[in-house]
Design a protein around this motif. Structure first.
Motif, mmCIF file in Angstrom:
data_model
loop_
_atom_site.group_PDB
_atom_site.id
_atom_site.type_symbol
_atom_site.label_atom_id
_atom_site.label_comp_id
_atom_site.label_asym_id
_atom_site.label_seq_id
_atom_site.Cartn_x
_atom_site.Cartn_y
_atom_site.Cartn_z
ATOM 1 N N GLU A 143 -11.867 -11.467 12.670
ATOM 2 C CA GLU A 143 -12.243 -12.671 13.338
ATOM 3 C C GLU A 143 -13.370 -13.435 12.856
ATOM 4 O OE1 GLU A 143 -12.561 -11.627 17.614
ATOM 5 O OE2 GLU A 143 -10.395 -11.823 17.896
ATOM 6 N N ILE B 26 -12.502 -14.670 8.982
ATOM 7 C CA ILE B 26 -11.584 -15.818 8.926
ATOM 8 C C ILE B 26 -12.380 -17.204 9.286
ATOM 9 C CG2 ILE B 26 -10.797 -16.380 11.290
ATOM 10 C CD1 ILE B 26 -7.963 -15.734 9.916
ATOM 11 N N CYS C 203 -4.781 -16.434 12.719
ATOM 12 C CA CYS C 203 -5.777 -15.401 12.786
ATOM 13 C C CYS C 203 -4.986 -13.876 13.417
ATOM 14 C CB CYS C 203 -6.794 -15.599 13.665
ATOM 15 S SG CYS C 203 -8.125 -14.347 13.989
ATOM 16 N N LYS D 183 -4.577 -10.447 11.522
ATOM 17 C CA LYS D 183 -4.812 -9.223 11.967
ATOM 18 C C LYS D 183 -3.631 -8.112 12.142
ATOM 19 C CE LYS D 183 -6.770 -11.056 15.774
ATOM 20 N NZ LYS D 183 -7.431 -11.415 17.090
#
Length: 145
Positions: A41, A44, A64, A68
């Motif tokens: 997080e 990105i 995102c 992940k």
């Protein structure tokens, strides 16, 4: 003199309960998945992602969340898109990592193909950071195509 009698009902063990749970309720505080989520997080936001917006059909999954999921699955040695899709659907830690989305096998493969360069960059950065902070037991990490 008035007597107040309290009527006690028996306990109903089959009664349903309303419980609000977050995605991380079953994830240990020191689990590697928490590191992956926080690191990706943060990273990105710094990356210059080129995201193609669809003009028709359903909206795409959040990039995102998908990255992940892909990075965490790779750390857990999972390469099969079918297995990753099942884990995202049924496994608490995978639900936490991908923010509760349930992508199909085809969607996972499509994200790998379209955003492969970002996925590989994030995987390298994640492994390097984990190694630097002694969160892993890697002596040597080789990332191969």
């Amino acid at each position: 003199m008035d007597c107040l009698f309290m009527v006690m009902n028996g306990i109903n063990t089959n009664q349903t309960k309303l419980i609000v749970r977050t995605n991380d309720y079953n994830v240990p505080k020191d689990h590697i998945s928490r590191f992956v989520v926080d690191f990706i997080e943060d990273s990105i936001k710094k990356m210059n992602l080129k995201i193609e917006e669809k003009k028709e059909g359903r909206h795409s999954f959040n990039i995102c969340s998908m990255l992940k999921l892909l990075v965490y699955a790779k750390i857990e040695h999972m390469d099969s898109a079918r297995i990753i899709a099942d884990m995202a659907k049924y496994h608490d830690i995978f639900k936490y990592v991908c923010d509760g989305i349930t992508p199909s096998e085809r969607s996972i493969q499509r994200y790998r193909d379209e955003y492969g360069e970002y996925y590989e960059q994030l995987l390298k950065m994640t492994l390097k950071k984990a190694s630097d902070e002694n969160l892993s037991e890697f002596n040597h990490v080789a990332i191969d195509g």
